[in-house]
Design a protein around this motif. Structure first.
Motif, short mmCIF file in Angstrom:
data_model
loop_
_atom_site.label_atom_id
_atom_site.label_comp_id
_atom_site.label_asym_id
_atom_site.label_seq_id
_atom_site.Cartn_x
_atom_site.Cartn_y
_atom_site.Cartn_z
N GLN A 51 0.83 -1.21 0.00
CA GLN A 51 0.00 0.00 0.00
C GLN A 51 0.87 1.26 0.00
O GLN A 51 0.56 2.23 -0.70
CB GLN A 51 -0.91 0.00 1.22
CG GLN A 51 -1.99 -1.07 1.23
CD GLN A 51 -2.87 -0.97 2.44
OE1 GLN A 51 -3.41 0.10 2.75
NE2 GLN A 51 -3.03 -2.07 3.17
N GLN A 54 2.28 1.67 -3.49
CA GLN A 54 1.25 2.10 -4.45
C GLN A 54 0.93 3.59 -4.30
O GLN A 54 0.82 4.32 -5.28
CB GLN A 54 -0.02 1.26 -4.25
CG GLN A 54 0.12 -0.19 -4.71
CD GLN A 54 -1.06 -1.05 -4.26
OE1 GLN A 54 -1.94 -0.61 -3.52
NE2 GLN A 54 -1.08 -2.30 -4.72
N ARG A 55 0.80 4.03 -3.05
CA ARG A 55 0.48 5.43 -2.82
C ARG A 55 1.67 6.34 -3.13
O ARG A 55 1.48 7.47 -3.60
CB ARG A 55 -0.01 5.62 -1.39
CG ARG A 55 -1.45 5.14 -1.19
CD ARG A 55 -1.83 5.08 0.27
NE ARG A 55 -3.25 4.82 0.43
CZ ARG A 55 -3.83 3.63 0.33
NH1 ARG A 55 -3.08 2.57 0.02
NH2 ARG A 55 -5.13 3.48 0.51
N ARG A 58 1.55 6.98 -6.69
CA ARG A 58 0.43 7.87 -7.06
C ARG A 58 0.80 9.33 -6.91
O ARG A 58 0.22 10.20 -7.59
CB ARG A 58 -0.79 7.57 -6.18
CG ARG A 58 -1.64 6.40 -6.65
CD ARG A 58 -2.76 6.13 -5.66
NE ARG A 58 -3.60 7.30 -5.39
CZ ARG A 58 -4.46 7.37 -4.38
NH1 ARG A 58 -4.57 6.35 -3.53
NH2 ARG A 58 -5.19 8.45 -4.22
N VAL A 59 1.76 9.62 -6.04
CA VAL A 59 2.11 11.01 -5.77
C VAL A 59 2.49 11.74 -7.05
O VAL A 59 2.14 12.92 -7.23
CB VAL A 59 3.27 11.08 -4.74
CG1 VAL A 59 3.82 12.49 -4.65
CG2 VAL A 59 2.79 10.61 -3.37
N GLU A 67 -6.84 15.16 -3.47
CA GLU A 67 -6.08 13.91 -3.47
C GLU A 67 -4.75 14.10 -2.75
O GLU A 67 -4.26 13.20 -2.06
CB GLU A 67 -5.83 13.42 -4.90
CG GLU A 67 -5.19 12.03 -4.94
CD GLU A 67 -5.04 11.47 -6.34
OE1 GLU A 67 -4.66 10.29 -6.45
OE2 GLU A 67 -5.31 12.21 -7.31
N GLU A 70 -5.57 13.90 0.86
CA GLU A 70 -5.91 12.52 1.20
C GLU A 70 -4.66 11.66 1.37
O GLU A 70 -4.51 10.92 2.35
CB GLU A 70 -6.79 11.93 0.11
CG GLU A 70 -7.14 10.45 0.33
CD GLU A 70 -7.80 9.83 -0.89
OE1 GLU A 70 -7.81 8.58 -0.97
OE2 GLU A 70 -8.27 10.57 -1.77
N LEU A 71 -3.73 11.78 0.42
CA LEU A 71 -2.50 10.99 0.50
C LEU A 71 -1.63 11.44 1.66
O LEU A 71 -1.01 10.62 2.35
CB LEU A 71 -1.71 11.10 -0.81
CG LEU A 71 -2.17 10.22 -1.97
CD1 LEU A 71 -1.35 10.52 -3.22
CD2 LEU A 71 -2.04 8.74 -1.60
N TRP A 74 -2.99 10.07 4.81
CA TRP A 74 -2.76 8.63 4.89
C TRP A 74 -1.34 8.34 5.35
O TRP A 74 -1.12 7.52 6.27
CB TRP A 74 -3.02 7.97 3.53
CG TRP A 74 -2.98 6.47 3.59
CD1 TRP A 74 -4.00 5.62 3.90
CD2 TRP A 74 -1.83 5.63 3.35
NE1 TRP A 74 -3.58 4.31 3.88
CE2 TRP A 74 -2.25 4.28 3.54
CE3 TRP A 74 -0.51 5.88 3.01
CZ2 TRP A 74 -1.38 3.20 3.39
CZ3 TRP A 74 0.36 4.81 2.86
CH2 TRP A 74 -0.08 3.49 3.05
N PHE A 75 -0.35 8.99 4.77
CA PHE A 75 1.04 8.76 5.16
C PHE A 75 1.29 9.19 6.61
O PHE A 75 2.03 8.53 7.34
CB PHE A 75 2.00 9.49 4.22
CG PHE A 75 2.37 8.70 3.00
CD1 PHE A 75 3.40 7.77 3.05
CD2 PHE A 75 1.70 8.88 1.81
CE1 PHE A 75 3.75 7.02 1.93
CE2 PHE A 75 2.03 8.14 0.68
CZ PHE A 75 3.07 7.21 0.74
N GLN A 97 7.26 14.18 -5.79
CA GLN A 97 7.46 13.27 -4.67
C GLN A 97 8.27 13.93 -3.56
O GLN A 97 7.96 13.78 -2.38
CB GLN A 97 8.14 12.00 -5.15
CG GLN A 97 7.26 11.10 -6.00
CD GLN A 97 8.01 9.90 -6.54
OE1 GLN A 97 9.20 9.97 -6.84
NE2 GLN A 97 7.32 8.78 -6.67
#
Length: 212
Positions: A51, A54-55, A58-59, A67, A70-71, A74-75, A97
């Motif tokens: 996970q 994957q995230r 996505r960055v 988004e 949201e990311l 999550w981190f 990134q």
């Protein structure tokens, strides 16, 4: 149990820089480095490691502020198991990134990340103005004032939004309220710059005295 994410104004700075990058360069490394490379942290489970990866990927293709937030949340919620990947994004990630990872590290405020962050931050990246500000804030929020002069210089940045963020950062991390208005004429802003430089010099002198 994970702590609630802490949002800081650096997220706005990172997001501004983040969305201004029209083309993101791909990272030269596809998977997260081992914990031994960046420090000893709590190991993620295999599923969580997937996970995180994957995230992280996505960055580079985030297109909306929602988004990004949201990311970031999550981190921050995952915390320590994601540290190696965040540090890797700082070291070899593309511009988006790196901006993203620095903003998350700043929000985490974990002082254990100071030395690893210094070890991986590319000198070349510090030539990019927004990266320099992001790095300076990340260190400052973790109690390291080494790069504070970069934020003081930011009070005279050409972008009034970045000037305001530099001022907010200085006030937040030092609890020192120097009068400043980001939209004031340059000559008036310079008065605040000199006051901050004087304050910083005093702090450096006091630190030297304490070592003696």
């Amino acid at each position: 149990m994970h702590e609630t994410p802490i949002r800081t104004s650096l997220g706005l700075l990172a997001l501004t820089a983040f969305l201004s990058v029209a083309t993101a360069c791909s990272s030269t490394k596809g998977s997260a480095s081992s914990n031994a490379e960046y420090g000893v942290w709590t190991e993620p489970t295999a599923d969580l490691a997937r996970q995180i990866e994957q995230r992280a990927m996505r960055v580079s293709v985030i297109a909306s502020p929602s988004e990004f937030v949201e990311l970031s949340d999550w981190f921050q919620t995952i915390g320590e198991p994601a540290y190696p990947r965040l540090l890797e994004m700082v070291e070899i990630g593309d511009m988006r990134q790196r901006s993203f990872a620095l903003s998350v590290i700043s929000a985490l405020r974990d002082r254990r990340l100071v030395a690893p962050l210094k070890a991986v931050m590319p000198e070349k990246a510090l030539e990019i103005q927004t990266h320099r500000y992001e790095y300076a804030r990340a260190l400052a929020t973790m109690g390291d004032y080494e790069m504070l002069p970069a934020l003081i210089d930011g009070l005279q940045d050409d972008d009034h939004f970045l000037r305001a963020l530099a001022n907010q950062t200085l006030r937040e991390v030092t609890n020192n309220d120097v009068p400043y208005e980001a939209t004031a004429p340059r000559e008036e802003r310079q008065i605040a710059v000199e006051a901050w430089k004087s304050w910083y010099q005093t702090q450096q002198e006091d630190a030297l005295l304490q070592r003696d």
